[in-house]
Design an enzyme around this catalytic site. Structure first.
Site, PDB file in Angstrom:
ATOM      1  CG  ASN A 272       1.384   3.173  -5.790  1.00 20.28           C
ATOM      2  OD1 ASN A 272       1.905   4.361  -6.358  1.00 20.28           O
ATOM      3  ND2 ASN A 272       2.007   2.130  -5.759  1.00 20.28           N
TER       4      ASN A 272
ATOM      5  CG  MET B 122      -1.063  -7.487  -6.707  1.00 17.68           C
ATOM      6  SD  MET B 122      -0.125  -6.942  -8.179  1.00 17.68           S
ATOM      7  CE  MET B 122       1.010  -5.806  -7.196  1.00 17.68           C
TER       8      MET B 122
ATOM      9  N   GLY C 110       0.982  -1.364   0.003  1.00 19.98           N
ATOM     10  CA  GLY C 110      -0.096  -0.067  -0.002  1.00 19.98           C
ATOM     11  C   GLY C 110       0.758   1.228   0.009  1.00 19.98           C
TER      12      GLY C 110
ATOM     13  CG  ASN D 278      -3.902  -0.255 -12.954  1.00 20.57           C
ATOM     14  OD1 ASN D 278      -3.789  -0.736 -11.487  1.00 20.57           O
ATOM     15  ND2 ASN D 278      -3.280  -0.910 -13.726  1.00 20.57           N
TER      16      ASN D 278
ATOM     17  CG  HIS E 212       1.502  -1.290 -15.542  1.00 17.01           C
ATOM     18  ND1 HIS E 212       1.163  -2.678 -14.890  1.00 17.01           N
ATOM     19  CD2 HIS E 212       2.556  -1.313 -16.370  1.00 17.01           C
ATOM     20  CE1 HIS E 212       2.243  -3.312 -15.643  1.00 17.01           C
ATOM     21  NE2 HIS E 212       2.890  -2.600 -16.248  1.00 17.01           N
TER      22      HIS E 212
HETATM   23  C1  GAR Z   1       3.282  -0.822  -7.440  1.00 15.84           C
HETATM   24  O1  GAR Z   1       4.557  -0.828  -7.899  1.00 15.84           O
HETATM   25  C2  GAR Z   1       2.246  -0.954  -8.625  1.00 15.84           C
HETATM   26  O2  GAR Z   1       2.381  -0.016  -9.400  1.00 15.84           O
HETATM   27  C3  GAR Z   1       2.168  -2.280  -8.962  1.00 15.84           C
HETATM   28  O3  GAR Z   1       2.113  -3.001  -7.940  1.00 15.84           O
HETATM   29  C4  GAR Z   1       3.135  -2.258  -6.712  1.00 15.84           C
HETATM   30  C5  GAR Z   1       2.173  -2.193  -5.268  1.00 15.84           C
HETATM   31  O4  GAR Z   1       2.860  -1.765  -4.554  1.00 15.84           O
HETATM   32  N1  GAR Z   1       1.049  -2.759  -9.697  1.00 15.84           N
HETATM   33  C6  GAR Z   1       0.887  -3.629 -10.663  1.00 15.84           C
HETATM   34  O5  GAR Z   1       1.967  -4.323 -10.952  1.00 15.84           O
HETATM   35  C7  GAR Z   1      -0.528  -3.778 -11.318  1.00 15.84           C
HETATM   36  N2  GAR Z   1      -0.292  -4.242 -12.476  1.00 15.84           N
HETATM   37  P1  GAR Z   1       1.921  -1.008  -3.518  1.00 15.84           P
HETATM   38  O6  GAR Z   1       1.093  -2.118  -2.611  1.00 15.84           O
HETATM   39  O7  GAR Z   1       3.164  -0.414  -2.389  1.00 15.84           O
HETATM   40  O8  GAR Z   1       1.272   0.453  -3.897  1.00 15.84           O
END
Ligand code: GAR
Length: 210
Positions: free
Chosen positions: A14, A91, A12, A108, A110
């Site tokens: 982001n 995910m 989390g 989203n 990415h």
């Molecule tokens: C982030 O890097 C996000 O961009 C990626 O997973 C990570 C989650 O981190 N998302 C994807 O790859 C979706 N296709 P977080 O839980 O610390 O935000």
């Protein structure tokens, strides 16, 4: 005021970037109203609790399919009167019921410059492993609207990040988060909530601030 729900599955960071942006007054005309997690033990839920944001678990493992999970998520989002859905490290692939319920109202983030290193199988650390293995010199992050195609919706913001000699998937993931994801995700959310995004086919236009 647009009521925002953030969908998460893990750490989390982001979500934290959005919480911090809100605290600085940078999510104009938006409020983070709920955090929905696909995992009961996601650290993101603790971040929500610390910020005083209601957290809900809609656990993927409780459902037979992504479709059933998606239907449960849509029901919860409607019950909470959500106007913008943000996938922040979520995910799982959502089925079309989500896009039908929230057309051009799902964002989203990415961790690559779409259309590179995206689509089915490209998530989390794998994205950076594949970018390093391919030998690209620049990668970055993309915030886009979600449509029926995984990572295929109209692009809102992108930011490039250099790959450096000696990078590992972990070091690259961290730099892409710090320099790109945590910057452009709050910006895109704020633009949406201010009504400054318009979509024509694949093209997103951003209106100037009034
Ligand atoms: C982030 O890097 C996000 O961009 C990626 O997973 C990570 C989650 O981190 N998302 C994807 O790859 C979706 N296709 P977080 O839980 O610390 O935000």
């Amino acid at each position: 005021m647009t009521r925002i729900a953030v969908l998460v599955s893990g750490g989390g960071t982001n979500l934290q970037a959005l919480i911090d942006a809100q605290a600085r007054g940078e999510l104009k005309n938006g409020t983070i109203a709920a955090v929905l997690s696909s995992k009961a033990d996601a650290y993101a839920l603790e971040r929500a609790e610390k910020a005083g944001i209601p957290g809900y678990v809609v656990a993927r493992k409780e459902f037979a399919s992504n479709r059933e999970m998606t239907q449960a998520l849509v029901a919860k989002l409607k019950e909470l009167d959500i106007g913008l859905v943000v996938l922040a490290g979520f995910m799982h692939i959502l089925t079309e019921e989500m896009v039908q319920a929230y057309p051009n109202a799902i964002l989203n983030v990415h961790p690559a410059l779409i259309p590179s290193f995206c689509g089915a199988g490209y998530y989390g650390l794998h994205v950076h492993e594949k970018a390093l293995a391919y030998g690209v010199k620049v990668t970055g992050a993309t915030v886009h609207f979600v449509n029926e195609e995984p990572d295929g919706g109209p692009i809102i913001l992108q930011k490039a990040v250099d790959i450096l000699p000696g990078d590992t998937p972990e070091s690259l993931q961290r730099r892409v988060m710090e320099q790109a994801e945590w910057v452009i995700l709050p910006q895109a959310v704020s633009l949406f909530c201010q009504g400054r995004l318009s979509v024509d086919g694949r093209i997103v236009s951003i209106k100037k601030e009034e």
